[in-house]
Structures are given as structure tokens and as C-alpha cells.
Design an enzyme around this catalytic site. Structure first.
Site, PDB file in Angstrom:
ATOM      1  N   SER A  46       0.806  -1.215   0.000  1.00 55.94           N
ATOM      2  CA  SER A  46       0.000   0.000   0.000  1.00 55.94           C
ATOM      3  C   SER A  46       0.839   1.265   0.000  1.00 55.94           C
ATOM      4  CB  SER A  46      -0.937  -0.005   1.205  1.00 55.94           C
ATOM      5  OG  SER A  46      -0.196  -0.149   2.392  1.00 55.94           O
ATOM      6  N   HIS A  89      -5.099  -3.142  -3.134  1.00 56.43           N
ATOM      7  CA  HIS A  89      -4.596  -2.196  -4.136  1.00 56.43           C
ATOM      8  C   HIS A  89      -4.297  -2.851  -5.477  1.00 56.43           C
ATOM      9  CE1 HIS A  89      -4.332   0.906  -1.054  1.00 56.43           C
ATOM     10  NE2 HIS A  89      -3.910  -0.070  -0.256  1.00 56.43           N
ATOM     11  N   LYS A 147     -11.584   0.683  -2.786  1.00 56.22           N
ATOM     12  CA  LYS A 147     -10.522   1.301  -3.582  1.00 56.22           C
ATOM     13  C   LYS A 147     -11.029   1.417  -5.020  1.00 56.22           C
ATOM     14  CE  LYS A 147      -7.677   0.890   0.077  1.00 56.22           C
ATOM     15  NZ  LYS A 147      -8.452   0.103   0.971  1.00 56.22           N
TER      16      LYS A 147
END
Ligand code: WAQ
Ligand code: MG
Length: 633
Positions: free
Chosen positions: A426, A454, A485
Site C-alpha cells: 500500500s 490495491h 478502492k
């Protein structure tokens, strides 16, 4: 700072009258010595024949600082009740015959020091029985403006002594009855706490004594005695018991902690966004380029995604009403789970309300105290917290270093275990070596788990994540992902075989004990997931943007590279990273300074996060401005 240990003893007709000791700063020594002399010579028992004062200089590094034991009070009306309380204390220490220990305590009356008793065999370990073992060379830390106190405060002195004794090697507990005929309160202490027992003897009795309970090999006795008699100890946080005294300030710790964080550049504040999350946001009355959001594909502001949320709310309401296992399982939860499982080519999926909960809830349910978890040094905090909560032994290997992992696996014995890593890290934006990771997990029979927060929507040809990125060569057992995300909403999920998902449904506490996510969240996530598959060009545009941005930064003298949406720009010093982020803010760019504890101390960085909807013009402006500001500050 120069400190002295002061010890006073007085006697009459060769009998001990009074004794006391202090540890004081050099400047306070003369006054303290005078106080001790006065105390030794004016004892209620009458005039003394002999008084000695011993003054010894202490070296700073010799002093050990201890926090005072926590204090609690057991109200007893009679000495019998008091002795019962002592018996219970002894039993809790695992002592087989508490009555015999209490008899030893009665027999200790008249000793100058304490009995050192083997807690299990009840052997006496003090070298000189008449003298006993004395705990000395200790004091409490004083407030600088505190007036001297000449009289004896039984409680304060006993708490200091008990704190020192509780931390002695091999000592598991202590019992004490005062020999002062008017003082009937005694105590039982261990590292777990100091329990005052309000009545342990009859008023008027001069019988008192102390027992230090020793457990272990007798070879350790000299070490214990040496610590008790010679180790200088200052006890912090001792406050006199006084009904009139103001209570200690319960907010002091919080205030001091925040002050310390401020002075180290680690204090955090919030910034308010006054528009939807997109590549441009409105905040503080001005439009700014958003370069810090995790919404890599900008689905949060997509018209169709918003509409899905609105429709779900209109049909099903704002909340879900309960845990999935009670009344909170709706059609949107089930549809989304099915779609996520398909998207990740897994048998099944399970939703959590946040990514944090998904990691916490999965790891803590799968692992227990008998297990070992191998965890990358740069794993996300939610993985670390899940590992800690599980109680398993945690072996941390060097970041994405498969040789170090292999080495750790070879030298660590275990019966059951887990290997866990971020797919895309991250804060660095780098990608896990998945094939080696899975190969090692298979070789050692470990469960393998990868956090795709991610990577989903970002890597792999069509944005399916890390398995697709490596062309399906390797598959971990457990895929964790988030809805917050690329998918633009909020929540977490676990994908894997049916057996795994059934297990988590039954065992994962955040899943069981949280109200499930609202219908709007599930419906909008599902819409975003559909759009990700029907409009894969978003993933390509995102990658294109990253390449463009990194090239521009590199041209401007900041060599950067990233295969993901995260572009870290090194700064180093925490305070400078804040100044740089503030200046970028003034120039219209939202970019977070990432500091300890998110990354290591001294490795503060700007973390640029790109979106598919950034325009080349925005990225060109941003890269130039970042380079300018880093040059200027
Ligand atoms: N080290 C070891 N044993 C000691 C020491 C010492 N420094 N000082 C005294 N003793 C032994 C000795 O045998 C005494 O007869 C016995 O302990 C009791 O000592 O929360 O005043 O100084 O209010 O009489 C308890 C306070 C006060 C309870 C205890 O002990 C409370 C007290 P005294
Ligand atoms: Mg006494």
C-alpha cells in the site's frame, strides 16, 4: 544528575527503633538527611541510644525505574477475613498449602527483614534467619514542587517496597503485616497488583512480618537477594492515599501523548472534502487535483454507480437491520458475493464491512495460539492486527524477500500456519512475487493469503488482480479484497473455496457481530464491479496515466517507477514531508504525507495515487509542481 541513596537506622538498648531510606538529588541531600535524623530521634517509642546515616552516591545508569503496582483494596472487618483474603491470594499463585504459609508469616514476627520462602517446598532461603532479607535502596519519584514529608506514610512506603519486590527475579508474590500495633492494614502483592487488606491483625498486637515467595531453582537465590538489597529502584506514579487529595488527572496521559506526537511531527488532523471523490475535489473553498484517493477507477462518482446506490436505498432502506446471521442478509449482499467469487474465479466469497475487518476477521478466525504466521515486513496494519489478535506466533520476513522467507520457513517448526502478504504494497506500490510465495506455502503445507486491496481493478490485463497479473501461474488459498478502492464504495471481502467461506461464516467475529453493510453499499459495489468488466479500458487508461506521470517526474529529476496506481515519492524526514504536503495543498494538489507508524521512521514519503480519470494536463501540472516544491523546501 547526581543522586544519593540515604539510609537511616536508630536503636535503643540494642533494639531497632526506626529505619528509613530515600533516594534524593544531590541538592536535596542535606535537607533530607536532617529530616531522616529527626525522624529517627523522635520516635513515639522514646529516646534512642544510637543512630546511623549511610550516604551512597548512585550512578544514573544503575537506577531502574518501575511503574507503581496498580492498587486495589479488599475490605475486611476482622483479622480472620483478612487472612482468608491472603489465603485466596496464595491459592491464585498456585500454592498448595496456604495455611502453612500463613503460619510462616506469624512465625516471622520480630525479624528485621523478610522471610524468603520457597513457595512450593516452603524451605527457608534467607541466609540469616534473625535478620531476614531486606529490600532496600528504593524510593518513589517525587514531584519537583512537592513539600517534604517527615512522618511515615505506611501505604506509600509499602507500595514502593512491594513494587520493587514484585519485580525481583524468581519472586512471585509477597505478604505483609505491619508490626506497628496501631496499624492493622496489610497487603498481598505480585506483579498483577498491590491488594490492600484493611484488617489483617488485631489492634494492639506488635506481631508483624513479611514473606517474599520464591519460585524456581535455588541457584537463583543470590541473584534475588542481590537485587533486593542492592539494585537502586525508583518507583514512578506513587500517590499518597488521602481522601482529601484531588484525584489524579485522568486525561493527563492523553494530553501528554498528543503533545509528544506534535513535537515529533506525528500528529494527525483531518481535512474536509466538500464534493464527491473524483480526480478533482472541492475543499477549503477551492477546486484541487486529487492525487491521494484510492478510487483508482473513479467509480464513486460514476453516474450509474450512484444510481445503483439510490435505487437500492429507495427499495430496501438505509440500513440492513442486523448481522448477516440474524436479519441483515439481503439480496444485494448475496448478489455481490456471487459476483465477487466469479470475478476472482473462486468457489465462494464473504463480505465484511471494511477491508480492515476482513483481514482482522479472517486471520483471527483461521489462526490460534498453536499456529505460526509468516508475515511480510511491510504488510498493512489490518493484517498485522489480525495476526496479533489470533494469538499465533508471528514470524516477520524481509519485505518481498522470498529467500528470507524460505530461510524463516526452514528454521521455524510449526504444526499449522499461514503465509500472508499484500498483493500490491500500500505504501510502496510494488507487487508481491506471487509464484514464489505460493510455491513456498505449498512446500510447507501453509495456508496462503493475499490482500488485494490495491491490486483489484489495477493489475492484471483486465484488472482482475494479482493472479491475472501472473497469468494464472499461481493461486493463493485466500484472496482478500476491498470494495473501497477501485470499486469506489466501502467494505472488504474474502474469496476462496466453499469450505473456507463456511468456516468464516461460523467463526469470524467481525462478520458475526457487525451489522451488515447497507444495501446501497452492496448495490453500488456490484454496479462498479460490472462496469469494471464491461469497460476494461479504464484499467488501461489508469496504467497509461501512471506511465505518463512517472516519466514526467523522472524528467523533472525525481526518478519514479510504478506498475500499480501507487507512486511513492521519497521525502525522508517526517516534518519536511508535512511541509511539502502543505505547500502542495496551497498550490492546489491534494497529496498525503505518509509517516510513521504507517511507514518506518525517517522514511516519510508522498504517496501519489492515480486515477483513470486524471487528464494528462492535470498530471503534467502535478508532476511539475511536486518537483518544484521538493526543490524549494
Ligand atoms: N525489607 C524486608 N522486610 C522488611 C523491611 C524491608 N525493608 N522492612 C520491614 N520488613 C519486615 C519486618 O519483618 C517487619 O516486621 C515487617 O516487614 C513489617 O514492617 O496499604 O508498616 O515496616 O496501608 O511494620 C503496610 C501498609 C504497612 C498497607 C507495612 O510494615 C497499606 C508496614 P513494617
Ligand atoms: Mg514497623
Amino acid at each position: 544528575m547526581i543522586r544519593y541513596s540515604l539510609k537511616m537506622r536508630s536503636s535503643a538498648a540494642s533494639k531497632h527503633v526506626s529505619g528509613s531510606e530515600k533516594i534524593v538529588e544531590a541538592s536535596d541531600a542535606p535537607r533530607s538527611i536532617a529530616d531522616l535524623v529527626e525522624r529517627g530521634m523522635t520516635h513515639p517509642r522514646g529516646p534512642v541510644d544510637f543512630l546511623s546515616i549511610k550516604v551512597e552516591r548512585l550512578q544514573d545508569e544503575e537506577i531502574r525505574y518501575l511503574d507503581a503496582l496498580p492498587v486495589s483494596t479488599i475490605q475486611t472487618k476482622t483479622s480472620r477475613e483478612g487472612r482468608d483474603a491472603m489465603r485466596t491470594f496464595l491459592r491464585n499463585l498456585g500454592i498448595a498449602s496456604p495455611d502453612k504459609v500463613l503460619r510462616e508469616l506469624d512465625a516471622a514476627s520480630g525479624m528485621r527483614g523478610a522471610v524468603l520462602l520457597d513457595a512450593d517446598t516452603l524451605e527457608h532461603l534467607e541466609p540469616d534467619h534473625a535478620r531476614g532479607v531486606r529490600a532496600t535502596c528504593m524510593d518513589r519519584e517525587r514531584e519537583c514542587d512537592e513539600p517534604p514529608c517527615k512522618s511515615k506514610n505506611h501505604f506509600v512506603e509499602a507500595l514502593v517496597l512491594a513494587t520493587k519486590v514484585a519485580h525481583a527475579p524468581h519472586i512471585i508474590g509477597e505478604l505483609c503485616i505491619s508490626d506497628d500495633p496501631d496499624y492493622v492494614t496489610g497487603y498481598a502483592a505480585s506483579t498483577a497488583g498491590y491488594r490492600r487488606i484493611t484488617c489483617v491483625k488485631e489492634k494492639g498486637s506488635e506481631n508483624g512480618g513479611r514473606i517474599f515467595l520464591y519460585r524456581g531453582d535455588h541457584e537463583g537465590v543470590p541473584e534475588t537477594i542481590d537485587y533486593l538489597e542492592r539494585q537502586a529502584v525508583i518507583v514512578r506514579g506513587v500517590t499518597p492515599l488521602n481522601a482529601d487529595a484531588p484525584l489524579p488527572d485522568k486525561w493527563k496521559y492523553l494530553r501528554e501523548t498528543l503533545d509528544a506526537m506534535r513535537s515529533q511531527g506525528l500528529y494527525r488532523t483531518l481535512r474536509r472534502m466538500d464534493s464527491a471523490q473524483s480526480s478533482e475535489v472541492l475543499c477549503d473553498g477551492r477546486k484541487r487535483i486529487m492525487l491521494a484517493s484510492n478510487h483508482y477507477l473513479d467509480f464513486s462518482s460514476d453516474e450509474r454507480v450512484r444510481r445503483a446506490a439510490v435505487q437500492a436505498t429507495e427499495t430496501f432502506g438505509a440500513g440492513s437491520g442486523g448481522s448477516r446471521l440474524t436479519t441483515g442478509n439481503g439480496v444485494w449482499h448475496e448478489r455481490l458475493e456471487k459476483a465477487l467469487a466469479d470475478f476472482k474465479a473462486s468457489e465462494s466469497a464473504l463480505l465484511f464491512n471494511t477491508g480492515y475487518e476482513a483481514n482482522l476477521g479472517a486471520i483471527s478466525a483461521l489462526m490460534d495460539r498453536s499456529c505460526v504466521i509468516f508475515s511480510d515486513a511491510l504488510n498493512h496494519a489490518s493484517i498485522i492486527d489480525g495476526c496479533r489478535l489470533s494469538g499465533a506466533r508471528i514470524v516477520v520476513y524481509r519485505h518481498n524477500d522470498m529467500e528470507d522467507l524460505a530461510h524463516a520457513l526452514r528454521r521455524t517448526p510449526f504444526k499449522r500456519g499461514l503465509l500472508v502478504s499484500d498483493a500490491v504494497f500500500s505504501m510502496g506500490g510494488d507487487i508481491l512475487d506471487l509464484p514464489s510465495f505460493v510455491r513456498l506455502a505449498e512446500k510447507y503445507g501453509l495456508l496462503s493469503m493475499v490482500d488485494e486491496a490495491h491490486s483489484t481493478g489495477v493489475i492484471g490485463k483486465h484488472g482482475h488482480g494479482i493472479v491475472e497479473h501472473f497469468n494464472g501461474q499461481a493461486r493463493p488459498d485466500i484472496l482478500m479484497g476491498t470494495l473501497s478502492k477501485s470499486l469506489g464504495a466501502e467494505g472488504g471481502f474474502i474469496c476462496g473455496r466453499e469450505l473456507l467461506i463456511n468456516y468464516l461464516r461460523n467463526k469470524s467475529r467481525p462478520f458475526i457481530f457487525s451489522t451488515s453493510m447497507p444495501p446501497a453499499t452492496a448495490a453500488s459495489s456490484l454496479k462498479a464491479l460490472e462496469l469494471l468488466q464491461t469497460e476494461p479500458e479504464r484499467v488501461r487508461t489508469l496504467r497509461d496515466n501512471v506511465r505518463f506521470f512517472c516519466e514526467r517526474l523522472t524528467d523533472a529529476g525525481l526518478p519514479t517507477h510504478s506498475e500499480t496506481a501507487i507512486v511513492p515519492i521519497a521525502v525522508g524526514d517526517e516534518k519536511r514531508s508535512l511541509r511539502v504536503a502543505d505547500e502542495l495543498w496551497r498550490r492546489g494538489i491534494v497529496l498525503s504525507a505518509i509517516r510513521y507508524p504507517t511507514v518506518r521512521r525517517g522514511e516519510a514519503r508522498l504517496r501519489a495515487a492515480l486515477m483513470s480519470s486524471h487528464t494528462k494536463a492535470q498530471l503534467a501540472f502535478a508532476s511539475k509542481t511536486i518537483a518544484d516544491v521538493l526543490r524549494e523546501l
